[in-house]
Design a protein around this motif. Structure first.
Motif, PDB file in Angstrom:
ATOM      1  N   LEU B   8       0.649  -1.174  -0.173  1.00 35.44           N
ATOM      2  CA  LEU B   8      -0.104  -0.092  -0.100  1.00 35.44           C
ATOM      3  C   LEU B   8       0.767   1.202  -0.132  1.00 35.44           C
ATOM      4  CD1 LEU B   8      -3.000   1.218   0.324  1.00 35.44           C
ATOM      5  CD2 LEU B   8      -2.407   1.337   2.701  1.00 35.44           C
ATOM      6  N   GLY B   9       1.991   1.240   0.799  1.00 32.48           N
ATOM      7  CA  GLY B   9       2.825   2.483   0.885  1.00 32.48           C
ATOM      8  C   GLY B   9       3.481   2.558  -0.282  1.00 32.48           C
ATOM      9  N   LEU B  10       3.985   1.758  -0.805  1.00 33.93           N
ATOM     10  CA  LEU B  10       4.613   1.794  -2.122  1.00 33.93           C
ATOM     11  C   LEU B  10       3.797   2.344  -3.341  1.00 33.93           C
ATOM     12  CD1 LEU B  10       7.136  -1.298  -2.279  1.00 33.93           C
ATOM     13  CD2 LEU B  10       7.445   1.021  -1.387  1.00 33.93           C
ATOM     14  N   THR B  12       0.867   3.898  -2.932  1.00 32.89           N
ATOM     15  CA  THR B  12       0.437   5.228  -2.792  1.00 32.89           C
ATOM     16  C   THR B  12       1.167   6.365  -2.194  1.00 32.89           C
ATOM     17  OG1 THR B  12      -0.166   4.809  -0.280  1.00 32.89           O
ATOM     18  CG2 THR B  12      -1.733   4.480  -1.967  1.00 32.89           C
ATOM     19  N   GLY B  13       2.532   6.071  -1.892  1.00 32.40           N
ATOM     20  CA  GLY B  13       3.379   6.761  -1.316  1.00 32.40           C
ATOM     21  C   GLY B  13       4.010   7.692  -2.101  1.00 32.40           C
ATOM     22  N   PHE B  14       4.654   7.711  -3.400  1.00 28.59           N
ATOM     23  CA  PHE B  14       5.348   8.565  -3.944  1.00 28.59           C
ATOM     24  C   PHE B  14       4.763   9.171  -5.325  1.00 28.59           C
ATOM     25  CE2 PHE B  14       7.097   4.251  -5.211  1.00 28.59           C
ATOM     26  CZ  PHE B  14       6.658   4.243  -6.479  1.00 28.59           C
ATOM     27  N   ALA B  16       3.665  11.975  -5.363  1.00 27.21           N
ATOM     28  CA  ALA B  16       3.754  13.467  -5.408  1.00 27.21           C
ATOM     29  C   ALA B  16       5.221  13.710  -6.022  1.00 27.21           C
ATOM     30  CB  ALA B  16       3.925  14.125  -4.097  1.00 27.21           C
ATOM     31  N   PHE B  17       6.180  12.490  -6.086  1.00 26.63           N
ATOM     32  CA  PHE B  17       7.605  12.697  -6.389  1.00 26.63           C
ATOM     33  C   PHE B  17       7.868  12.442  -7.610  1.00 26.63           C
ATOM     34  CE2 PHE B  17       8.977  13.319  -1.570  1.00 26.63           C
ATOM     35  CZ  PHE B  17       9.159  14.661  -1.910  1.00 26.63           C
ATOM     36  N   ASP B  20      10.042  13.997 -10.402  1.00 24.44           N
ATOM     37  CA  ASP B  20      11.389  14.768  -9.763  1.00 24.44           C
ATOM     38  C   ASP B  20      12.797  13.841 -10.070  1.00 24.44           C
ATOM     39  OD1 ASP B  20       9.471  16.399  -9.114  1.00 24.44           O
ATOM     40  OD2 ASP B  20       9.774  16.095  -6.985  1.00 24.44           O
ATOM     41  N   PRO B  21      13.804  14.557 -10.457  1.00 27.67           N
ATOM     42  CA  PRO B  21      14.895  13.869 -10.543  1.00 27.67           C
ATOM     43  C   PRO B  21      15.360  13.661  -8.881  1.00 27.67           C
ATOM     44  CG  PRO B  21      15.392  16.056 -10.783  1.00 27.67           C
ATOM     45  CD  PRO B  21      13.776  15.915 -10.667  1.00 27.67           C
ATOM     46  N   ILE B  22      15.915  12.190  -8.890  1.00 21.69           N
ATOM     47  CA  ILE B  22      16.493  11.945  -7.439  1.00 21.69           C
ATOM     48  C   ILE B  22      17.697  12.501  -7.187  1.00 21.69           C
ATOM     49  CG2 ILE B  22      17.571   9.884  -8.160  1.00 21.69           C
ATOM     50  CD1 ILE B  22      16.307   8.617  -5.544  1.00 21.69           C
ATOM     51  N   ASP B  23      17.980  13.109  -6.118  1.00 22.51           N
ATOM     52  CA  ASP B  23      19.161  13.830  -5.559  1.00 22.51           C
ATOM     53  C   ASP B  23      20.165  12.627  -5.568  1.00 22.51           C
ATOM     54  OD1 ASP B  23      21.547  14.999  -4.436  1.00 22.51           O
ATOM     55  OD2 ASP B  23      20.333  15.227  -2.441  1.00 22.51           O
ATOM     56  N   THR B  37      15.079  17.047   4.102  1.00 18.08           N
ATOM     57  CA  THR B  37      13.633  16.506   4.060  1.00 18.08           C
ATOM     58  C   THR B  37      13.491  14.875   4.563  1.00 18.08           C
ATOM     59  OG1 THR B  37      13.010  16.722   2.004  1.00 18.08           O
ATOM     60  CG2 THR B  37      12.643  18.670   3.496  1.00 18.08           C
ATOM     61  N   SER B  38      14.581  14.327   3.965  1.00 20.14           N
ATOM     62  CA  SER B  38      14.393  12.658   4.098  1.00 20.14           C
ATOM     63  C   SER B  38      15.205  12.224   5.470  1.00 20.14           C
ATOM     64  CB  SER B  38      14.991  12.295   2.986  1.00 20.14           C
ATOM     65  OG  SER B  38      16.244  12.323   2.743  1.00 20.14           O
ATOM     66  N   GLY B 291      16.212   3.951  -8.515  1.00 21.69           N
ATOM     67  CA  GLY B 291      16.234   5.052  -7.433  1.00 21.69           C
ATOM     68  C   GLY B 291      16.561   4.498  -6.112  1.00 21.69           C
TER      69      GLY B 291
END
Lengths: 408, 408
Positions: B8-10, B12-14, B16-17, B20-23, B37-38, B291
């Motif tokens: 569920l987390g995987l 619904t969790g991301f 929003a992101f 975005d390119p991952i830092d 923030t992480s 990622g």
């Protein structure tokens, strides 16, 4: 570099044994002198010999109970290693109206260079003049987020999206508590939700870094929650003597840490089965089809020395006489211990335990005293009266309990 | 129970992101106030701030060097947590003749209920009357066994099988040392070979149990070797002031632990590249195609608080002035630090370092001072002058070094 010889080892290493049956329990020596020959057996033997030092003793006299509780609290404080760091004051950065309550976004700063946001739900009508009768810190389970607990859309960090229509899901625990007139604070667990690494819930990697530093996942998680608790107690729109911690699944672990470390927490919602994690490690040793044994669980649950001090039932026992509701069963053996602790503390009515519906009738539960070694996970769950498909936030037990808690 | 919400987390969790390119480095804040923030960024920031307390300082005056060494030794002793346990005397249970030496099986008993066997190679002609000029404890790499180090067939624990024909492989380090007239003792690492769980080299599970107990894999490994060392020093057929530790790959870790804790060890064979493991964790953060970032290594390498005290080059520096040969390169930066330590200790000639052949010429090595964050493993190896396919026991460097060591 250190991996390249693995294959060689696997290919050449076990010719001598290939046809022997694997010992399921790890307890049996094949030698006349009884000594064990595999490292895992040696270490398992050490673990058996290093049983929890602070295990709850139901035969203790009532006047020894407070001293034992103090030792439990000291041990937890030592294990959680909360930093000697004074966080900056939390800041409210947004507020929106929702049907029945206001939803606020607050930023907290538990570590240097860090920001951890929480959501606060304030029921309509609550203010400094008319403070809430209490508050709840809502701690999610593995893979869950504070947004899920608030019934918000995933990733709605800036509260810019409207609330989804319909009744809140069972999992939206913060909303259920707000419905009861309590101020509810929903947090993210370390590495999850807004604290994830660009959407990756990297519990394992963060846990590994923390362990390298001599800290641990639960230590940081509970520290983040401690910062929220300390701040919550300074709010003037709630009764700071009536703060509840509600933990779902993984969230029961910070609940236990905070509970032992903060005698001023009012009550606890423990929404998981009450696991004896040391028993699980020692019992769940059945090899799989390839001869590999179960890994107990992921390293976000690894707190070095935790199991040499106590196990989960001991911790819940030490919360007495404060109200606790356990909602998803476990061993009657352990519940009876906890009931004894509440008797010693003079408040037997303050501990409430529910089994899963499937195991609610006394006649269907096997009376277990010792969990046998050599079992697999399904057997472990069955012995502990666990019904995995029905693992959810048990509003049907918890909401009536909240009503009772605030009746007087 | 604690896993069921993962999916569920995987899912619904991301949301929003997702675009975005991952830092890559984890070092960059997207916020004006610079906060991270992480959780993984928070913890990485903690790790940067908690650099090794005992890092070797090349500017220290020579007369401060012994006090620093004493602190290094104290810290290692604290981390290894060797038990306060007096093992029973080792017993020889078998001896067979091999061409040029006798091969003995000895049982040691480092923990209650435990048995750990070692193989001892005694060159022909060695006796109490004509003791060996020295001895070597040979510690294998990941996936390797004491049998491999002796050139014996896998699983030949009771020495009942004949030795395979032909010249010993490079990996048979115990035989190479016996050829030089030294008594050689080959050990198994924890969870490997004869110490495996019915043929399963279960480093991970054993490490997890040990960490639960507040101990660690290296602590138990080095304790088993300490028991062997203490016993070896009581033998009358060798010079106890001339005991060498030789570690291949994973085996270099117990070498370092024993080296700091036992000032009477004579010399060391370090057969791996000299890794700065803290640099690796902080640098190797490039996300993979999904990622996810690299997990530094398996938990048999996890020693809580190790990296807050020191890193590998500091430890080797603290072995000065005792002879050390490093055979598989690393950073010149680190070798130069160690050379400085040997100068301070008054014996610059006692440190010998070889690069991999591929990186032997000065012109092909990139001069590295700081390893940049955001790199992958291949890049890390390249920067550190590592040639993984040529990771093997470097007899071509080590055997001449042994000759030199015993020349006088």
């Amino acid at each position: 570099m250190r991996f390249k010889t693995l294959l060689l080892g696997l290919v050449t290493g076990f010719g001598a044994f290939a046809s022997d049956p694997i010992d399921k329990t790890l307890d049996v020596s094949s030698r006349e002198d009884g000594v064990l020959t595999s490292s895992i057996s040696h270490v398992r033997s050490l673990m058996r010999a290093n049983g929890p030092k602070l295990r709850f003793n139901p035969a203790m006299p009532a006047d020894s109970f407070p001293a034992w509780q103090a030792k439990m609290s000291e041990a937890m404080t030592r294990l959680m290693k909360h930093p000697d760091y004074q966080p900056a004051e939390p800041k409210m950065v947004k507020e929106v109206a929702r049907p029945g309550y206001r939803l606020q976004r607050w930023e907290t700063y538990p570590l240097p260079e860090s920001m951890v946001a929480v959501n606060v739900l304030i029921p309509d009508g609550i203010s400094e003049e008319n403070p809430a009768k209490g508050a709840v810190i809502c701690i999610p389970g593995f893979g869950q987020t504070k947004e899920l607990l608030c019934g918000e859309e995933a990733g709605n960090y800036d509260l810019s999206r409207p609330q989804p229509d319909g009744d809140p899901a069972k999992a939206a625990m913060a909303r259920h508590f707000a419905d009861k007139g309590l101020i509810a604070v929903a947090v993210d667990n370390v590495s999850a939700g807004e604290l994830s690494d660009n959407g990756h819930f990297d519990y394992l990697l963060t846990s590994r870094y923390l362990l390298e530093l001599g800290w641990n996942y639960l230590g940081l998680c509970s520290w983040q929650n401690q910062v929220v608790l300390d701040w919550l107690k300074t709010r003037t729109d709630l009764d700071p003597s009536r703060i509840i911690i509600s933990g779902f699944s993984l969230g029961t672990e910070p609940l236990m840490a905070l509970g032992l470390m903060n005698p001023d927490i009012y009550a606890f919602v423990y929404n998981d089965f009450l696991c004896t994690t040391r028993d699980r490690i020692l019992a769940m040793t059945a090899p799989d089809g390839n001869g590999n044994r179960y890994f107990p669980n992921n390293i976000e649950h690894l707190i070095p020395e935790f199991l040499t001090e106590f196990d989960f039932p001991d911790i819940v026992a030490a919360l007495a006489p404060r109200p606790v509701i356990c909602t998803e069963g476990g061993l009657d053996r352990d519940f009876n211990l906890i009931r004894r602790a509440y008797e010693l503390a003079g408040a037997p009515e303050n501990f409430e335990a529910h089994h899963y519906a499937k195991f609610a009738a006394d006649s269907v539960r096997v009376p277990v005293t010792d969990i046998p070694a050599g079992i697999d996970r399904d057997t472990f769950f069955k012995l502990c009266n666990v019904d995995p498909p029905h693992h959810y936030f048990k509003t049907e037990h918890i909401m009536p309990w909240v009503d009772k808690l605030f009746k007087e």
